[in-house]
Design an enzyme around this catalytic site. Structure first.
Site, short mmCIF file in Angstrom:
data_model
loop_
_atom_site.label_atom_id
_atom_site.label_comp_id
_atom_site.label_asym_id
_atom_site.label_seq_id
_atom_site.Cartn_x
_atom_site.Cartn_y
_atom_site.Cartn_z
CE LYS A 113 -4.30 -1.82 1.61
NZ LYS A 113 -5.10 -2.19 2.75
CE LYS A 193 -7.32 -7.77 -1.55
NZ LYS A 193 -6.63 -7.26 -0.42
CE LYS A 196 -14.09 -1.99 1.22
NZ LYS A 196 -13.83 -2.25 2.65
P1 TYM Z 1 -11.08 -5.08 4.65
O1 TYM Z 1 -12.24 -4.18 4.77
O2 TYM Z 1 -9.96 -4.67 3.76
O3 TYM Z 1 -11.52 -6.51 4.23
C1 TYM Z 1 -12.56 -7.14 4.95
C2 TYM Z 1 -12.55 -8.64 4.72
O4 TYM Z 1 -12.79 -8.93 3.36
C3 TYM Z 1 -11.77 -9.78 2.87
N1 TYM Z 1 -11.52 -9.45 1.47
C4 TYM Z 1 -11.46 -10.34 0.51
N2 TYM Z 1 -11.61 -11.66 0.53
C5 TYM Z 1 -11.49 -12.31 -0.64
N3 TYM Z 1 -11.23 -11.69 -1.81
C6 TYM Z 1 -11.07 -10.36 -1.88
N4 TYM Z 1 -10.83 -9.76 -3.03
C7 TYM Z 1 -11.18 -9.61 -0.67
N5 TYM Z 1 -11.10 -8.31 -0.36
C8 TYM Z 1 -11.29 -8.22 0.97
C9 TYM Z 1 -10.55 -9.48 3.74
O5 TYM Z 1 -9.65 -10.55 3.75
C10 TYM Z 1 -11.18 -9.27 5.08
O6 TYM Z 1 -11.42 -10.50 5.73
N6 TYM Z 1 -7.89 -5.54 8.25
C11 TYM Z 1 -9.23 -6.07 7.98
C12 TYM Z 1 -10.29 -5.42 8.83
C13 TYM Z 1 -10.11 -5.70 10.28
C14 TYM Z 1 -10.20 -6.98 10.91
C15 TYM Z 1 -9.92 -6.73 12.28
C16 TYM Z 1 -10.47 -8.26 10.44
C17 TYM Z 1 -9.81 -4.79 11.23
N7 TYM Z 1 -9.70 -5.41 12.45
C18 TYM Z 1 -9.93 -7.78 13.21
C19 TYM Z 1 -10.46 -9.30 11.36
C20 TYM Z 1 -10.19 -9.06 12.73
C21 TYM Z 1 -9.48 -5.87 6.49
O7 TYM Z 1 -8.71 -6.23 5.70
O8 TYM Z 1 -10.58 -5.24 6.13
#
Ligand code: TYM
Length: 325
Positions: A113, A193, A196
């Protein structure tokens, strides 16, 4: 009884990757009566990228409405916004002081990132520590996430182990990630992948004509209509196979292999499939987006439950650190 916990950032409206990679598998786990589920909206994490409070609020509402649209039982479980529970930030600070600098500097998601973003702030750097606090505050056992979060979970365990060493006991529970290998990384319309930040996502809650436009953008090769096509390498097929039933996928594979079936046909089939499979979630999502007070009431009730547990953990942590009187 296992405690399941996961969160979604409110850095945009939820997309198909979040839904199939995190929300749907987490809700399936939550249906097991042996489990207790803690699902939250990571609206502090989203401040790393979104500085407009109004927009962040809108996105947080959309994430909350999505959990409900896919059937999360908020009465049996715990459902909250991270920003409303101050203990997340307090624990994150303490954990910062148990986190080796090189561990954060070498984190893959930070490296990726920070190369792409114009605003590389310290919040992006310490993002995994706040994530560790989210998990450890609630003594969660199982964390359903996409594959991209694996390293963050390893860091959480590492940080908790360092803290527990000082505490002299397993005060913070070491969590295990649960990654659905079939889902892996859901591709976006360009084959990378779905994310957003890559602007390659599909928002399943937009009106039908917009969904059609988004699906049209899926990249394909230039094999002519009449020739057979390789389902294994095609993005439309991959997305179709994640949404459709087994028999529908088998029929679609045959269409690809036979030839005489163009990518336009496949995209139309994907659109119809999504509209059918997501009809009910689309209806519920719109209901909560239009009834803000109802959604707010659900979150506030969840936050009361979350706060009680968070305060208990923080009380113990403060004691270990010599901050309680
Ligand atoms: P975020 O919002 O980026 O993603 C949320 C969840 O969606 C999954 N994800 C995907 N899975 C498969 N294919 C994709 N293209 C894809 N894009 C996103 C991510 O793996 C994630 O599970 N850091 C976390 C948010 C968070 C969190 C936590 C998660 C904050 N605190 C504590 C678990 C436990 C995240 O990536 O959000």
């Amino acid at each position: 009884m296992a405690r399941i916990l996961t969160g979604i950032q409110s850095s945009g409206r939820p997309h198909l990757g979040n839904i199939l990679g995190a929300i749907v598998p987490a809700i399936e786990l939550s249906r097991n009566p042996e489990n207790e589920s803690f699902f939250f909206i990571a609206d502090l994490h989203s401040l790393v990228s979104i500085k407009d409070g109004k927009l962040r609020h809108e996105y947080a509402r959309a994430i909350a409405a999505t959990w409900l649209a896919f059937g999360f039982d908020f009465e049996k479980n715990v459902f909250w916004r991270q920003s409303r529970i101050q203990e997340h930030t307090e624990l994150a600070w303490y954990l910062n002081c148990f986190t080796p600098f090189p561990m954060l500097a070498n984190a893959t998601s930070f490296k990726e990132k920070s190369e792409k973003l114009a605003d590389v702030n310290a919040g992006l750097f310490t993002y995994p520590v706040l994530q560790a606090a989210d998990i450890l505050l609630y003594n969660a056992n199982i964390i359903p996430v996409g594959k991209d979060q694996k390293q963050h979970l390893e860091m959480t365990k590492d940080i908790a182990t360092r803290f527990n060493l000082l505490a002299g006991e397993e005060m913070l529970t070491l969590p295990e990630p649960q990654i659905d290998e079939r889902i892996m990384t859901i591709p976006g319309v360009d084959g990378q992948k779905m994310s957003k930040s890559y602007h390659n996502y599909i928002d399943i809650f937009v009106p039908e004509n917009e969904l059609k436009k988004a699906i049209k953008k899926i990249v394909s090769d230039s094999t002519p209509l009449e020739e057979p096509k390789d389902p294994e390498t095609d993005i439309t097929f991959k997305l179709y196979s994640l949404v459709a039933s087994e028999s529908e996928v088998a029929a679609m594979r045959q269409n690809y292999l036979n030839g005489g079936f163009g990518y336009g046909h496949a995209k139309q089939a994907l659109l119809e499939c999504m509209l059918e499979k997501f009809a009910e979630p689309r209806r519920i999502f719109n209901h909560y987006m239009e009834n803000e007070q109802e959604l707010e009431g659900i979150l506030v009730a969840g936050e009361t439950k979350a706060r009680a547990i968070a305060q208990e953990t923080i009380g113990k942590v403060r004691k270990v650190l010599g901050y309680s009187s």
